[in-house]
Design a protein around this motif. Structure first.
Motif, mmCIF file in Angstrom:
data_model
loop_
_atom_site.group_PDB
_atom_site.id
_atom_site.type_symbol
_atom_site.label_atom_id
_atom_site.label_comp_id
_atom_site.label_asym_id
_atom_site.label_seq_id
_atom_site.Cartn_x
_atom_site.Cartn_y
_atom_site.Cartn_z
ATOM 1 N N VAL A 1 -5.531 -2.682 2.782
ATOM 2 C CA VAL A 1 -4.555 -1.890 2.037
ATOM 3 C C VAL A 1 -5.184 -0.650 1.369
ATOM 4 N N GLY A 2 -6.447 -0.757 0.941
ATOM 5 C CA GLY A 2 -7.132 0.370 0.311
ATOM 6 C C GLY A 2 -7.325 1.526 1.292
ATOM 7 N N ARG A 3 -7.759 1.196 2.509
ATOM 8 C CA ARG A 3 -7.976 2.228 3.535
ATOM 9 C C ARG A 3 -6.638 2.851 3.937
ATOM 10 N N VAL A 4 -5.625 2.015 4.059
ATOM 11 C CA VAL A 4 -4.306 2.535 4.464
ATOM 12 C C VAL A 4 -3.759 3.466 3.376
ATOM 13 N N SER A 5 -4.015 3.132 2.110
ATOM 14 C CA SER A 5 -3.511 4.002 1.032
ATOM 15 C C SER A 5 -4.209 5.357 1.098
ATOM 16 N N THR A 6 -5.496 5.381 1.459
ATOM 17 C CA THR A 6 -6.206 6.655 1.595
ATOM 18 C C THR A 6 -5.577 7.488 2.710
ATOM 19 N N LEU A 7 -5.223 6.820 3.797
ATOM 20 C CA LEU A 7 -4.568 7.529 4.909
ATOM 21 C C LEU A 7 -3.288 8.224 4.415
ATOM 22 N N TYR A 8 -2.469 7.482 3.659
ATOM 23 C CA TYR A 8 -1.216 8.077 3.173
ATOM 24 C C TYR A 8 -1.479 9.210 2.173
ATOM 25 N N GLY B 1 2.184 -8.236 -4.030
ATOM 26 C CA GLY B 1 2.367 -8.325 -2.591
ATOM 27 C C GLY B 1 1.731 -7.100 -1.969
ATOM 28 N N ARG B 2 1.598 -7.121 -0.631
ATOM 29 C CA ARG B 2 0.854 -6.016 -0.011
ATOM 30 C C ARG B 2 1.583 -4.684 -0.157
ATOM 31 N N ASN B 3 2.929 -4.700 -0.219
ATOM 32 C CA ASN B 3 3.674 -3.444 -0.349
ATOM 33 C C ASN B 3 3.526 -2.839 -1.741
ATOM 34 N N GLN B 4 3.642 -3.697 -2.766
ATOM 35 C CA GLN B 4 3.493 -3.197 -4.134
ATOM 36 C C GLN B 4 2.060 -2.729 -4.374
ATOM 37 N N GLU B 5 1.112 -3.465 -3.805
ATOM 38 C CA GLU B 5 -0.286 -3.054 -3.981
ATOM 39 C C GLU B 5 -0.530 -1.707 -3.283
ATOM 40 N N LEU B 6 0.057 -1.535 -2.117
ATOM 41 C CA LEU B 6 -0.115 -0.265 -1.393
ATOM 42 C C LEU B 6 0.474 0.892 -2.202
ATOM 43 N N ALA B 7 1.679 0.709 -2.737
ATOM 44 C CA ALA B 7 2.319 1.773 -3.517
ATOM 45 C C ALA B 7 1.472 2.114 -4.751
ATOM 46 N N LEU B 8 0.928 1.074 -5.389
ATOM 47 C CA LEU B 8 0.120 1.312 -6.592
ATOM 48 C C LEU B 8 -1.166 2.064 -6.229
ATOM 49 N N ARG B 9 -1.755 1.690 -5.112
ATOM 50 C CA ARG B 9 -2.992 2.358 -4.677
ATOM 51 C C ARG B 9 -2.720 3.808 -4.278
ATOM 52 N N VAL B 10 -1.573 4.065 -3.653
ATOM 53 C CA VAL B 10 -1.237 5.452 -3.305
ATOM 54 C C VAL B 10 -1.054 6.253 -4.604
ATOM 55 N N GLY B 11 -0.386 5.661 -5.587
ATOM 56 C CA GLY B 11 -0.205 6.328 -6.889
ATOM 57 C C GLY B 11 -1.554 6.692 -7.502
ATOM 58 N N LEU B 12 -2.493 5.735 -7.436
ATOM 59 C CA LEU B 12 -3.827 5.973 -7.999
ATOM 60 C C LEU B 12 -4.564 7.069 -7.206
ATOM 61 N N GLY B 13 -4.455 7.004 -5.888
ATOM 62 C CA GLY B 13 -5.126 7.988 -5.027
ATOM 63 C C GLY B 13 -4.610 9.396 -5.308
ATOM 64 N N LEU B 14 -3.306 9.538 -5.474
ATOM 65 C CA LEU B 14 -2.728 10.862 -5.734
ATOM 66 C C LEU B 14 -3.191 11.371 -7.101
ATOM 67 N N HIS B 15 -3.261 10.470 -8.053
ATOM 68 C CA HIS B 15 -3.713 10.843 -9.402
ATOM 69 C C HIS B 15 -5.165 11.338 -9.357
ATOM 70 N N ARG B 16 -6.018 10.584 -8.654
ATOM 71 C CA ARG B 16 -7.444 10.951 -8.589
ATOM 72 C C ARG B 16 -7.619 12.295 -7.903
ATOM 73 N N PHE C 1 -4.926 -3.452 -13.383
ATOM 74 C CA PHE C 1 -3.942 -4.269 -12.645
ATOM 75 C C PHE C 1 -4.377 -4.460 -11.194
ATOM 76 N N LEU C 2 -4.904 -3.399 -10.583
ATOM 77 C CA LEU C 2 -5.323 -3.507 -9.178
ATOM 78 C C LEU C 2 -6.494 -4.479 -9.026
ATOM 79 N N ARG C 3 -7.426 -4.411 -9.972
ATOM 80 C CA ARG C 3 -8.580 -5.322 -9.892
ATOM 81 C C ARG C 3 -8.125 -6.774 -9.878
ATOM 82 N N ASN C 4 -7.004 -7.060 -10.524
ATOM 83 C CA ASN C 4 -6.511 -8.437 -10.601
ATOM 84 C C ASN C 4 -5.408 -8.718 -9.580
ATOM 85 N N ASN C 5 -5.227 -7.823 -8.601
ATOM 86 C CA ASN C 5 -4.128 -7.942 -7.619
ATOM 87 C C ASN C 5 -2.809 -8.256 -8.324
#
Ligand SMILES: Nc1ncnc2c1ncn2[C@@H]1O[C@H](COP(=O)(O)OP(=O)(O)OP(=O)(O)O)[C@@H](O)[C@H]1O
Ligand SMILES: O=C(O)[C@H](O)CO
Length: 506
Positions: free
Chosen positions: A311-318, A394-409, A463-467
């Motif tokens: 999910v982390g790699r996929v979020s980077t792709l998005y 879940g994998r979808n919520q985690e993906l959305a959260l990771r994309v949010g973090l990626g965009l912020h960074r 939150f991400l660290r704790n899934n």
């Protein structure tokens, strides 16, 4: 309408098109009274005498209800194996159209609690086997198949016990075996999987209608392919067992079955009485979402229906894709930064090995879009999460959260980024309406998520660290960014969308 409302309507139309009733009504027709024939996606199958129905899978109750309506009095009898509690939960959700009518000719057996084969599912499998074995050359057997079918059709080859098979598949799953690998093993150890059901129904005509929940729609993997010629041998099964280090720890019964298994799968010519037809898939859902996006004024592109990977790699792709679209809307895609982002994307796609994805071609199409219209990129598939924490998500919520973090960074790094001129929304949702063990189907995010969360005292990275993505989204802005649909009665994996419109032109 806001981008978020647009996003929601895309998700709803994608799921709507693969709901059992519309999907069955599009795919299946019964024609003629004196010489009736089944028409499935244009193929005709004469009903010489009796018509029977069997089915197994999470979406099969609704599929069977629609089938019974279409087949009317031509249907003689049916048996379906469906998840425990599904009738009650559909009743409670007011989804009456997915339930069988009071005097239905179809017997419903509920089982496979928590998606695991159990004694109830075994009863269902036995009833289905008995029905299939009694058929003649004048009969037609309609088979309804959807995801979750493997657990709902357990028939271990004697002397293997159900518990032994369940323990083995559980061990393989917990060691990271993919669904393809799991189902290669299940097929080898089962009477009905790997084409077994079709062989037992011979000489009746077998027509299977399949709702795919596997990337690439492989007929012999979805629900372990009970009516499909298997492309795997006992050697493939042994390889999987060796890869996950269970080969030297097998129960005696499994060893006995493996040593007496034919070395080659049943030849494809023995399936001439069978037609396997995919009637619903992630691709179909994405096509419908694309139509909907276009009707809302977007330039829409489908990236892939086979998105997979961590999910982390996929979020980077998005995140990189979002960056590129924003550059394009700002008329800056051809600058060196655009080349850099395209390079990153090509490298990521190669790493993720997304089946069938020609990213260079996709990027070419993206280049051709022009800055006039808002852009919508759609994709689907199933990512994986390596659970490290004990949170709820879940994998979808985690993906959305990771994309949010990626965009912020990225925003923090780039300062006045090209995204400043864009309005962006991303979502990921499970088409079954349930993301992991949560009440949500997925979640939305936008570039301001991390900063806005901080204002509420919520630390996204913690939150991400704790899934714990579900807890985060439940608390953040009163749960506003959760995608909640309730159970949809269907399942064609997950869907993601990126919606971007320019706020000002440079
Ligand atoms: N706390 C969590 N955070 C992120 N993902 C999680 C969490 N808990 C479970 N998951 C993920 O949820 C998935 C399991 O969910 P579920 O039981 O709904 O299966 P599924 O694969 O969605 O089933 P189906 O194929 O029927 O949709 C796994 O991918 C798992 O990694
Ligand atoms: O039932 C199964 O095997 C999975 O859902 C894949 O189809």
């Amino acid at each position: 309408m806001s981008l978020r409302e647009h996003a929601l309507s895309l998700f709803r139309s994608a799921v709507g098109t693969v709901r059992p009733a519309p999907m069955m009504k599009r795919a299946l027709k019964l024609q003629g009274d004196r010489c009736p024939q089944l028409l499935v996606k244009g193929q005709a199958f004469p009903v010489k005498r009796d018509l029977y129905l069997v089915g197994f899978g999470k979406a099969v109750l609704g599929m069977a209800a629609a089938a019974e309506e279409i087949l009317g009095d031509h249907l003689v009898r049916g048996v379906i194996s469906v998840p425990l509690g599904i009738q009650e939960s559909l009743q409670r959700a007011g989804m009456q159209e997915m339930l069988l009518k009071p005097h239905s000719k179809i017997q419903v057996i509920e089982g496979a609690k928590n998606n695991l084969p159990d004694a109830e599912a075994l009863k269902g499998a036995v009833a289905i086997q008995q029905l299939a074995e009694g058929l003649t050359a004048d009969d037609l057997l309609l088979v309804l198949i959807s995801g979750g079918g493997s657990a709902l059709l357990p028939a271990p080859i004697p002397p293997i016990l159900l518990e032994e098979k369940e323990k083995l598949t559980k061990t393989l799953a917990s060691r990271g075996a993919a669904i393809q690998e799991l189902n290669i093993v299940r097929k080898t150890l089962s009477v009905l999987k790997g084409g077994g059901l079709a062989q037992l129904a011979y000489p009746a005509q077998v027509v299977s209608l399949i709702l795919s929940d596997v990337i690439g729609d492989p007929l012999d993997i979805i629900a372990s392919g009970p009516t499909a010629a298997s492309s795997h041998s006992v050697q493939d099964c042994l390889q999987v067992l060796a890869k996950y280090d269970v080969l030297h720890n097998l129960p005696k019964s499994v060893e006995t079955v493996l040593s007496s298994s034919p070395t080659k799968p049943t030849a494809p010519e023995n399936y001439s009485h069978v037609s396997n037809i995919i009637i619903g898939s992630n691709t179909l859902a994405l096509d419908e979402a694309k139509h909907q996006a276009e009707s809302l004024g977007y330039a829409a592109l489908v990236l892939s229906a086979g998105i997979r990977g961590e999910v982390g790699r996929v979020s980077t792709l998005y995140c990189q894709l979002i960056r590129l679209v924003c550059l394009g809307l700002a008329g800056r895609a051809e600058e060196p930064l655009g080349d850099e982002v395209r390079g990153n994307l090509l490298q990521l796609a190669a790493e993720l090995e997304i089946p069938g994805l020609d990213l260079a071609k996709f990027l070419q199409a993206l280049r051709g879009l022009g800055p006039e219209r808002p852009v919508c990129i759609l994709a689907g598939g199933e990512t994986t999460v390596q659970l490290q924490g004990s949170g709820k998500g879940g994998r979808n919520q985690e993906l959305a959260l990771r994309v949010g973090l990626g965009l912020h960074r990225a925003q923090a790094m780039e300062g006045s980024s090209p995204r400043g001129r864009c309005e962006i929304i991303f979502f990921s949702g499970g088409t079954d309406g349930q993301d992991g063990p949560t009440e949500a189907a997925g979640a939305f995010c936008s570039p301001g998520l991390v900063a806005e969360a901080l204002q509420e005292g919520l630390d996204v990275e913690a939150f991400l660290r704790n899934n714990d993505s579900y807890t985060f989204f439940s608390q953040f802005q009163g749960g506003h960014h959760l995608l909640v649909t309730g159970l949809t009665g269907t399942n064609v994996m997950d869907i993601q969308a990126i919606l971007i419109r320019a706020l000002e032109r440079s």
